[in-house]
Design a protein around this motif. Structure first.
Motif, short mmCIF file in Angstrom:
data_model
loop_
_atom_site.label_atom_id
_atom_site.label_comp_id
_atom_site.label_asym_id
_atom_site.label_seq_id
_atom_site.Cartn_x
_atom_site.Cartn_y
_atom_site.Cartn_z
N VAL A 7 -2.15 -9.27 -6.30
CA VAL A 7 -3.06 -8.36 -7.00
C VAL A 7 -2.91 -6.97 -6.39
O VAL A 7 -3.10 -6.79 -5.19
N VAL A 8 -2.57 -6.00 -7.24
CA VAL A 8 -2.41 -4.61 -6.81
C VAL A 8 -3.52 -3.81 -7.49
O VAL A 8 -3.50 -3.61 -8.70
N GLU A 9 -4.49 -3.40 -6.69
CA GLU A 9 -5.70 -2.73 -7.21
C GLU A 9 -6.30 -1.91 -6.09
O GLU A 9 -6.51 -2.42 -5.00
N ASP A 10 -6.59 -0.62 -6.36
CA ASP A 10 -7.09 0.24 -5.29
C ASP A 10 -8.61 0.22 -5.13
O ASP A 10 -9.12 0.75 -4.15
N GLU A 11 -9.32 -0.37 -6.04
CA GLU A 11 -10.78 -0.49 -5.92
C GLU A 11 -11.12 -1.86 -5.36
O GLU A 11 -10.89 -2.88 -6.01
N MET A 12 -11.67 -1.90 -4.15
CA MET A 12 -11.93 -3.17 -3.47
C MET A 12 -12.80 -4.11 -4.31
O MET A 12 -12.52 -5.30 -4.41
N THR A 13 -13.85 -3.58 -4.92
CA THR A 13 -14.74 -4.42 -5.72
C THR A 13 -13.98 -5.09 -6.86
O THR A 13 -14.14 -6.28 -7.11
N LEU A 36 0.10 2.29 -2.80
CA LEU A 36 1.43 2.17 -3.40
C LEU A 36 2.46 1.64 -2.41
O LEU A 36 3.19 0.70 -2.72
N LYS A 37 2.56 2.24 -1.23
CA LYS A 37 3.58 1.81 -0.27
C LYS A 37 3.40 0.34 0.11
O LYS A 37 4.37 -0.42 0.15
N GLN A 38 2.17 -0.05 0.36
CA GLN A 38 1.87 -1.45 0.68
C GLN A 38 2.27 -2.36 -0.48
O GLN A 38 2.88 -3.41 -0.28
N ALA A 39 1.95 -1.95 -1.70
CA ALA A 39 2.29 -2.75 -2.88
C ALA A 39 3.80 -2.86 -3.05
O ALA A 39 4.31 -3.94 -3.39
N LEU A 57 -3.02 3.86 -8.68
CA LEU A 57 -3.37 3.49 -7.30
C LEU A 57 -3.66 4.76 -6.51
O LEU A 57 -2.73 5.42 -6.06
N ASP A 58 -4.92 5.08 -6.39
CA ASP A 58 -5.32 6.24 -5.60
C ASP A 58 -4.52 7.48 -6.01
O ASP A 58 -4.01 8.23 -5.17
#
Length: 120
Positions: A7-13, A36-39, A57-58
């Motif tokens: 799951v690639v999503e920048d909003e934790m919730t 992005l880099k982590q993904a 992503l951010d």
């Protein structure tokens, strides 16, 4: 069939909600990527069956992650508040679920992309 999903999503919730939905559907969330880099690193190295990609992503588009997954033959679905209009033309062959989405929307997208079961 249990699938291993990134799951690639920048909003934790939202990422935790998607993780809960996928778990409820019987799948394993391998990890959550928020940047992005982590993904990109996870997409290049993790043993996964498919991925759910937030488009933004951010402030950075997740299309480089999509390119890595496509090169590895790993299917993915885009999740975005903009719907299909938020997808660059080169990526419009991939499924899109529009945020906010329901568990049934996610299930349909995952079923569409799931690899066929292995022959017995």
């Amino acid at each position: 069939m249990t699938l291993r999903i990134l799951v690639v999503e920048d909003e934790m919730t939202i990422s935790l909600l998607v993780e809960d939905m996928l778990t409820e559907l019987g799948h394993e969330v391998v990890d959550l990527a928020m940047r992005l880099k982590q993904a990109e690193e996870m997409a290049a190295t993790f043993d996964i069956d498919l991925a759910i990609l937030d488009v933004n992503l951010d402030g950075h588009k997740s299309f480089p992650v999509a390119d890595i997954l496509a090169a590895r033959g790993i299917p993915f679905v885009f999740a975005t508040g903009y719907g299909a209009a938020g997808i660059d033309p080169g990526y419009q062959q991939w499924p899109v679920i529009t945020k906010p989405f329901l568990i049934d929307d996610l299930r349909r997208a995952v079923e569409l992309l799931a690899p066929p079961p292995a022959a017995a």
